[in-house]
Scaffold this motif. Sequence first.
Motif, PDB file in Angstrom:
ATOM      1  N   GLN A   1       0.829  -1.202   0.000  1.00  0.00           N
ATOM      2  CA  GLN A   1       0.000   0.000   0.000  1.00  0.00           C
ATOM      3  C   GLN A   1       0.867   1.258   0.000  1.00  0.00           C
ATOM      4  O   GLN A   1       0.570   2.239  -0.692  1.00  0.00           O
ATOM      5  CB  GLN A   1      -0.912   0.004   1.214  1.00  0.00           C
ATOM      6  CG  GLN A   1      -2.018  -1.040   1.179  1.00  0.00           C
ATOM      7  CD  GLN A   1      -2.805  -1.100   2.473  1.00  0.00           C
ATOM      8  OE1 GLN A   1      -2.527  -0.355   3.422  1.00  0.00           O
ATOM      9  NE2 GLN A   1      -3.795  -1.993   2.530  1.00  0.00           N
TER      10      GLN A   1
ATOM     11  N   ASP B   1       3.891   1.657  -1.190  1.00  0.00           N
ATOM     12  CA  ASP B   1       4.506   1.861  -2.498  1.00  0.00           C
ATOM     13  C   ASP B   1       3.492   2.429  -3.488  1.00  0.00           C
ATOM     14  O   ASP B   1       3.778   3.370  -4.239  1.00  0.00           O
ATOM     15  CB  ASP B   1       5.076   0.543  -3.009  1.00  0.00           C
ATOM     16  CG  ASP B   1       5.950   0.717  -4.238  1.00  0.00           C
ATOM     17  OD1 ASP B   1       6.566   1.787  -4.389  1.00  0.00           O
ATOM     18  OD2 ASP B   1       6.030  -0.228  -5.048  1.00  0.00           O
ATOM     19  N   ALA B   2       2.274   1.886  -3.467  1.00  0.00           N
ATOM     20  CA  ALA B   2       1.244   2.355  -4.397  1.00  0.00           C
ATOM     21  C   ALA B   2       0.871   3.809  -4.121  1.00  0.00           C
ATOM     22  O   ALA B   2       0.732   4.615  -5.047  1.00  0.00           O
ATOM     23  CB  ALA B   2       0.012   1.458  -4.301  1.00  0.00           C
TER      24      ALA B   2
ATOM     25  N   GLN C   1       3.551   6.344  -5.201  1.00  0.00           N
ATOM     26  CA  GLN C   1       3.513   6.609  -6.642  1.00  0.00           C
ATOM     27  C   GLN C   1       2.316   7.471  -7.019  1.00  0.00           C
ATOM     28  O   GLN C   1       2.430   8.387  -7.842  1.00  0.00           O
ATOM     29  CB  GLN C   1       3.451   5.289  -7.404  1.00  0.00           C
ATOM     30  CG  GLN C   1       4.691   4.426  -7.277  1.00  0.00           C
ATOM     31  CD  GLN C   1       4.587   3.152  -8.101  1.00  0.00           C
ATOM     32  OE1 GLN C   1       4.311   3.202  -9.303  1.00  0.00           O
ATOM     33  NE2 GLN C   1       4.790   2.010  -7.470  1.00  0.00           N
TER      34      GLN C   1
END
Length: 238
Positions: free
Chosen positions: A44, A46-47, A50
């Motif tokens: 989560q 990392d998402a 981004q």
Amino acid sequence: MTGRTPSVRVLLVEDDQRVARVNRDLLERDPEVHVVGSAATCAQGDALAQALNPDLILLDVHLPDGSGLGLLRHWRSVGRTTDVALITAADDEASVRLALAHGAFDYLIKPFTGARLADLLARHRARRLPPAPGPALPRLDQGSLDRLLGVQGRGVEPLPRGVDPHTLERVAQALGGAGEGVSAEDVGERLGLSRVTAWRYLEHLVRSGRATLEHQYGHSGRPAKLYTARPGPADPER
């Protein structure tokens, strides 16, 4: 130029929801800090990093699907240069060294104080670079680089108690942008500071060699104190 304190968009990566709420409340005591996302796992985090492109990421080490240190290493390997600070119960030296080696700019061990978190935010703000015009990358002088690295050069005295580095840079930028001698009252009005506070920071800039003071004598009353930015080694002569 405006004197507004730059806003900070924060992403929290913390699996304990109670801790995440406490940290959010502490952060948002500063009206210019906004928690834009909260993640409970590495995936989560990392998402959201981004998708949201935050200014600052506060990252735990022990997460359900992996280590925050591994996530930090991944971010650096793909070129993500966002400021990341660890906020964690991991107090072993190996974790601290790995975090710093992978580019964390700060490390808070739970439990921590609100004052220490406020210091983290002040250091993040002091490290931020002004946006470059157009597609060009910003170029740095040594002073800007030292602030980015969070270090002081040889022979530079530590800031005296009560002098905030972020406010000091705001005052210095206001002085540099004025183009001529200005009073403490002028600087205070531009930045939303009291005259006495602006005077204190201007006097520190004079003592540290970053500004000059001139007394302007008028027809009545005390002479006005006018402050002017002193050109640095990389500045053109005025």
